[in-house]
Motif scaffolding. Structure first.
Motif, PDB file in Angstrom:
ATOM      1  N   TRP A   1       0.830  -1.203   0.000  1.00 39.99           N
ATOM      2  CA  TRP A   1       0.000   0.000   0.000  1.00 39.99           C
ATOM      3  C   TRP A   1       0.871   1.263   0.000  1.00 39.99           C
ATOM      4  N   ALA A   2       1.961   1.233   0.746  1.00 40.69           N
ATOM      5  CA  ALA A   2       2.846   2.400   0.774  1.00 40.69           C
ATOM      6  C   ALA A   2       3.383   2.695  -0.623  1.00 40.69           C
ATOM      7  N   GLY A   3       3.805   1.641  -1.323  1.00 44.19           N
ATOM      8  CA  GLY A   3       4.315   1.831  -2.673  1.00 44.19           C
ATOM      9  C   GLY A   3       3.237   2.292  -3.643  1.00 44.19           C
ATOM     10  N   LEU A   4       2.053   1.688  -3.557  1.00 46.79           N
ATOM     11  CA  LEU A   4       0.967   2.056  -4.461  1.00 46.79           C
ATOM     12  C   LEU A   4       0.513   3.489  -4.228  1.00 46.79           C
ATOM     13  N   MET A   5       0.407   3.883  -2.958  1.00 46.96           N
ATOM     14  CA  MET A   5      -0.006   5.259  -2.672  1.00 46.96           C
ATOM     15  C   MET A   5       1.023   6.260  -3.170  1.00 46.96           C
ATOM     16  N   ALA A   6       2.307   5.908  -3.066  1.00 46.49           N
ATOM     17  CA  ALA A   6       3.346   6.806  -3.567  1.00 46.49           C
ATOM     18  C   ALA A   6       3.252   6.945  -5.083  1.00 46.49           C
ATOM     19  N   ARG A   7       3.039   5.822  -5.779  1.00 45.97           N
ATOM     20  CA  ARG A   7       2.979   5.856  -7.244  1.00 45.97           C
ATOM     21  C   ARG A   7       1.720   6.564  -7.747  1.00 45.97           C
ATOM     22  N   SER A   8       0.618   6.372  -7.048  1.00 53.24           N
ATOM     23  CA  SER A   8      -0.667   6.900  -7.514  1.00 53.24           C
ATOM     24  C   SER A   8      -0.986   8.279  -6.960  1.00 53.24           C
ATOM     25  N   GLY A   9      -0.141   8.799  -6.106  1.00 53.09           N
ATOM     26  CA  GLY A   9      -0.378  10.125  -5.540  1.00 53.09           C
ATOM     27  C   GLY A   9      -1.545  10.179  -4.570  1.00 53.09           C
ATOM     28  N   THR A  10      -1.825   9.064  -3.893  1.00 55.21           N
ATOM     29  CA  THR A  10      -2.970   9.009  -2.976  1.00 55.21           C
ATOM     30  C   THR A  10      -2.551   9.023  -1.506  1.00 55.21           C
ATOM     31  N   GLY A  11      -1.294   9.317  -1.240  1.00 56.43           N
ATOM     32  CA  GLY A  11      -0.803   9.272   0.139  1.00 56.43           C
ATOM     33  C   GLY A  11      -1.545  10.199   1.085  1.00 56.43           C
ATOM     34  N   THR A  12      -2.094  11.300   0.566  1.00 55.48           N
ATOM     35  CA  THR A  12      -2.821  12.231   1.435  1.00 55.48           C
ATOM     36  C   THR A  12      -4.141  11.635   1.929  1.00 55.48           C
ATOM     37  N   MET A  13      -4.584  10.540   1.317  1.00 57.28           N
ATOM     38  CA  MET A  13      -5.821   9.898   1.750  1.00 57.28           C
ATOM     39  C   MET A  13      -5.610   8.950   2.933  1.00 57.28           C
ATOM     40  N   LEU A  14      -4.364   8.702   3.304  1.00 57.49           N
ATOM     41  CA  LEU A  14      -4.069   7.830   4.437  1.00 57.49           C
ATOM     42  C   LEU A  14      -4.159   8.620   5.734  1.00 57.49           C
ATOM     43  N   ARG A  15      -4.860   8.069   6.704  1.00 55.06           N
ATOM     44  CA  ARG A  15      -4.997   8.707   8.009  1.00 55.06           C
ATOM     45  C   ARG A  15      -4.372   7.820   9.074  1.00 55.06           C
ATOM     46  N   GLU A  16      -3.486   8.391   9.844  1.00 55.42           N
ATOM     47  CA  GLU A  16      -2.746   7.641  10.859  1.00 55.42           C
ATOM     48  C   GLU A  16      -3.035   8.206  12.245  1.00 55.42           C
ATOM     49  N   TYR A  17      -4.311   8.181  12.589  1.00 57.49           N
ATOM     50  CA  TYR A  17      -4.755   8.732  13.864  1.00 57.49           C
ATOM     51  C   TYR A  17      -4.842   7.677  14.955  1.00 57.49           C
ATOM     52  N   GLY A  18      -4.649   6.413  14.595  1.00 53.23           N
ATOM     53  CA  GLY A  18      -4.796   5.339  15.565  1.00 53.23           C
ATOM     54  C   GLY A  18      -6.256   4.955  15.768  1.00 53.23           C
ATOM     55  N   SER A  19      -6.471   3.994  16.649  1.00 54.52           N
ATOM     56  CA  SER A  19      -7.827   3.555  16.985  1.00 54.52           C
ATOM     57  C   SER A  19      -7.963   3.455  18.494  1.00 54.52           C
ATOM     58  N   LEU A  20      -9.203   3.449  18.951  1.00 49.83           N
ATOM     59  CA  LEU A  20      -9.487   3.364  20.378  1.00 49.83           C
ATOM     60  C   LEU A  20     -10.581   2.330  20.590  1.00 49.83           C
ATOM     61  N   GLU A  21     -10.214   1.212  21.211  1.00 43.60           N
ATOM     62  CA  GLU A  21     -11.196   0.182  21.543  1.00 43.60           C
ATOM     63  C   GLU A  21     -11.696   0.441  22.964  1.00 43.60           C
ATOM     64  N   LEU A  22     -13.009   0.292  23.163  1.00 46.69           N
ATOM     65  CA  LEU A  22     -13.633   0.772  24.396  1.00 46.69           C
ATOM     66  C   LEU A  22     -14.307  -0.349  25.168  1.00 46.69           C
ATOM     67  N   TYR A  23     -14.245  -0.244  26.509  1.00 45.61           N
ATOM     68  CA  TYR A  23     -14.792  -1.269  27.405  1.00 45.61           C
ATOM     69  C   TYR A  23     -15.709  -0.614  28.430  1.00 45.61           C
TER      70      TYR A  23
END
Length: 302
Positions: free
Chosen positions: A9-31
């Protein structure tokens, strides 16, 4: 497979110019209770074996990770490396635009039948009666794939885990990252196009009409879990997850047709594993040694 997916995915996003669509905010699982939290610990211990980073949170840290959360949630687990995308549909369209720029062509048609033609060929009969011949045919038709594989003599036990969601307007609630309500079987994900409340598993095949009571039930819970959520103006949706009994996809060559490859059955991980599967299919077509062992994904394992 998952490490390969991240790299591809990292390579494909770099080639296709879609890297700005990746969000790296993490996740929060709740109990909602100490008992629910303790019951989750064995699962997190299993993740330790693969070096997955996470931390359990409570109190002020939990509130900071998601302000406005209902006080019914006493603990959470934050996974900083969890990734989402701005909008799956928009990402798919952008990747396809890149493929077109590289010479790919899209033709919309109903495939009525597939079979073996001459040696090394596959033959398709379309809904308008016309025929197509292909040196290599890749069957990657999602939840419909096993119906095509059956025409090559393969009985692949695929079932559809139908999932539901409601996409609310973007201002429905300020959700900071994907929230996972594991005890209730759904997630809330902030997208560039809105706030998506989705999940559920419905084993109902391909023909039954959607049961949007499932979407409504998740939305009602989301209103309780996120007090102040504006639940009006949503768009309901149902989709087909193509799933197999062992939760692994089918990636490999048809038993009776060497020019036919299968790439389907990714269940809940279709988007996640898409780029890796594309890499593996490319290597098979070109006769290259794949970067991972394909034996666990064999179409003939059933």
């Amino acid at each position: 497979m998952m490490r390969l997916a991240a790299a591809e995915w990292a390579g494909l996003m770099a080639r296709s110019g879609t890297g700005t669509m990746l969000r790296e905010y993490g996740s929060l699982e709740l109990y909602e209770s100490e008992a629910e939290f303790r019951a989750s610990l064995s699962g997190w211990a299993a993740r330790d074996r693969f070096g997955m980073e996470y931390r359990h949170v409570s109190g002020e840290e939990l509130a900071a990770l998601q302000p406005g959360l209902s006080p019914r949630f006493v603990k959470g687990t934050f996974v900083p490396g969890w990734k989402t995308v701005a909008d799956p549909k928009l990402l798919g369209k952008a990747v396809w635009a890149y493929a077109e720029s590289r010479g790919a062509r899209f033709e919309k048609a109903r495939v009525e039948a597939v079979d073996k033609g001459q040696v090394g060929e596959a033959r398709l009969r379309l809904g308008d009666g016309s025929m197509r011949m292909a040196d290599t045919l890749v069957v990657c038709a999602g939840a419909w794939s096993h119906l095509l594989a059956r025409q090559f003599g393969e009985a692949i036990p695929l079932e559809t885990e139908r999932g539901y969601n409601t996409t609310l307007p973007a201002d429905a609630f300020d959700v900071k990252r994907q929230l996972i309500f594991g005890g209730h079987g759904f997630v809330v994900t902030p997208l560039s196009t809105g706030l998506r409340v989705g999940g559920a598993v419905e084993l109902a095949g391909l023909k039954r009409p959607p049961n949007y009571a499932r979407s409504k039930a998740m939305l009602e819970k989301a209103k309780r879990f996120l007090p102040g959520l504006k639940a009006e103006g949503g768009r309901e949706w149902m989709g087909y997850r193509p799933s197999l009994p062992d939760s692994l996809p089918v990636i490999g060559t048809a038993k009776n047709a060497s020019g036919v490859l299968y790439a389907f059955g990714h269940g809940h991980l279709g988007l996640t594993q898409a780029a890796a599967t594309g890499r593996l299919v490319r290597d098979m077509i070109l006769g290259k040694t794949p970067p991972i062992d394909l034996a666990p994904f064999s179409p003939q394992r059933f």
